[in-house]
Design a protein around this motif. Sequence first.
Motif, PDB file in Angstrom:
ATOM      1  N   GLY A 185       0.818  -1.205   0.000  1.00  0.00           N
ATOM      2  CA  GLY A 185       0.000   0.000   0.000  1.00  0.00           C
ATOM      3  C   GLY A 185       0.850   1.252   0.000  1.00  0.00           C
ATOM      4  O   GLY A 185       1.991   1.245   0.483  1.00  0.00           O
ATOM      5  N   ALA A 186       0.297   2.328  -0.544  1.00  0.00           N
ATOM      6  CA  ALA A 186       0.944   3.645  -0.483  1.00  0.00           C
ATOM      7  C   ALA A 186       0.104   4.567   0.380  1.00  0.00           C
ATOM      8  O   ALA A 186      -1.132   4.547   0.312  1.00  0.00           O
ATOM      9  N   ALA A 187       0.774   5.358   1.196  1.00  0.00           N
ATOM     10  CA  ALA A 187       0.104   6.344   2.039  1.00  0.00           C
ATOM     11  C   ALA A 187       1.048   7.526   2.213  1.00  0.00           C
ATOM     12  O   ALA A 187       2.164   7.522   1.687  1.00  0.00           O
ATOM     13  N   ILE A 193       2.031   4.387   7.330  1.00  0.00           N
ATOM     14  CA  ILE A 193       2.836   3.246   6.881  1.00  0.00           C
ATOM     15  C   ILE A 193       2.923   2.206   7.989  1.00  0.00           C
ATOM     16  O   ILE A 193       2.751   0.999   7.755  1.00  0.00           O
ATOM     17  N   ASP A 194       3.179   2.659   9.206  1.00  0.00           N
ATOM     18  CA  ASP A 194       3.245   1.745  10.346  1.00  0.00           C
ATOM     19  C   ASP A 194       1.905   1.047  10.559  1.00  0.00           C
ATOM     20  O   ASP A 194       1.867  -0.155  10.879  1.00  0.00           O
ATOM     21  N   LEU A 195       0.834   1.786  10.397  1.00  0.00           N
ATOM     22  CA  LEU A 195      -0.508   1.209  10.548  1.00  0.00           C
ATOM     23  C   LEU A 195      -0.734   0.093   9.534  1.00  0.00           C
ATOM     24  O   LEU A 195      -1.213  -1.005   9.884  1.00  0.00           O
ATOM     25  N   LEU A 196      -0.390   0.341   8.283  1.00  0.00           N
ATOM     26  CA  LEU A 196      -0.597  -0.649   7.228  1.00  0.00           C
ATOM     27  C   LEU A 196       0.188  -1.926   7.500  1.00  0.00           C
ATOM     28  O   LEU A 196      -0.344  -3.039   7.359  1.00  0.00           O
ATOM     29  N   PHE A 206       4.725   2.072   1.496  1.00  0.00           N
ATOM     30  CA  PHE A 206       5.702   3.151   1.338  1.00  0.00           C
ATOM     31  C   PHE A 206       5.002   4.504   1.334  1.00  0.00           C
ATOM     32  O   PHE A 206       3.820   4.614   0.996  1.00  0.00           O
ATOM     33  N   ASN A 207       5.764   5.512   1.727  1.00  0.00           N
ATOM     34  CA  ASN A 207       5.280   6.887   1.777  1.00  0.00           C
ATOM     35  C   ASN A 207       5.532   7.528   0.409  1.00  0.00           C
ATOM     36  O   ASN A 207       6.677   7.832   0.066  1.00  0.00           O
TER      37      ASN A 207
END
Length: 346
Positions: A185-187, A193-196, A206-207
């Motif tokens: 996932g991308a956020a 990112i830690d949540l995913l 990745f951010n």
Amino acid sequence: MGETVSNKQVILKDSVTGIAKESDFEVTTSTICLKLPESSGKGVLVKNLCLSCDPYMRILMTKTDLYFPIDFYTPASVIFGYGVAKVLESGDPNLKEGDLVWGVTGWEEYSVIEDPQKLFKIHHSDVPLSYYTGILGMAGMTAYFGFYDVCCPKKGEYVFISAASGAVGQLVGQFAKLLGCYVVGAAGTQQKIDLLKNKLGFDEAFNYKQESDLNAALKRYFPKGIDIYFENVGGKMLDAVLGNMRAHGRIAACGMISQYNLEKPEGVHNLLNIILQRLRVQGFEVFDYYHRYSEFLDAVLPLIRAQRLTYVEDIADGLDAGPAALVGLFSGRNVGKQVVAVAAES
């Protein structure tokens, strides 16, 4: 005669151009009689409990030539969206006082809903009512049918999701993991990112804001290419993904939040890859699946009860916080599904 009470409301001042701002809205207070008007026919009077903030609402702020299956907002009027409410009085034989419902309602404390046929009666209250603005409502159905019906996934496929920590993306990722897919996932923040990776079970994340080259980032996480892309963003992300899809890949076009505030949408350059890789790119609307709601509940409720699905919410307290919560979607301020709590059930 019913009791007359105050009714706090969120008003859109005028049509919006460019980036939506809190100042485009006004929170006002009017009065309402807690009695259905005689002209309402089979309408229902409801007390709104919680409201859903969704990216599509930005489209409704500007009248365009685009087709949309919900009316556009009228300047100087109350905005509307999905929410959960309690029926106070009903002219509809299928609803009675005290019933809980979800569907499109006004951003106000009390609403008269003229067409209750568009409401879903809530039969399962062993889960948080706010879930019906998300995982058990429009967002959940979007994720479920968008992934299983539009993407036609297979075990072991490589799945990429943009806006992955949002209301829809977080669920798509978990559905894909339950099926045995590799999921990235991308956020836009390290917290997301830690949540995913740590809470939602994504293989990688990745951010995108820290990637100067999205194409290179995708090659890093998908050295063999992408089978399924669940599209929530559009623009540069879509362009990069098109250059990294595997043959016979599928793209489910759910949303394009990066474009909603732009007066002139960005172009996409890698369209030739649709032909070269024999891709299927399909847009879809959740409204097309509403007749299958019971099927959706039968599949998802057991997963929630068995704690095999996690749902993250970001709840703003009160209508006064509504405008900030809504426009915050477009800067990534929220973590998880953005909800506005209007009132406690009583």
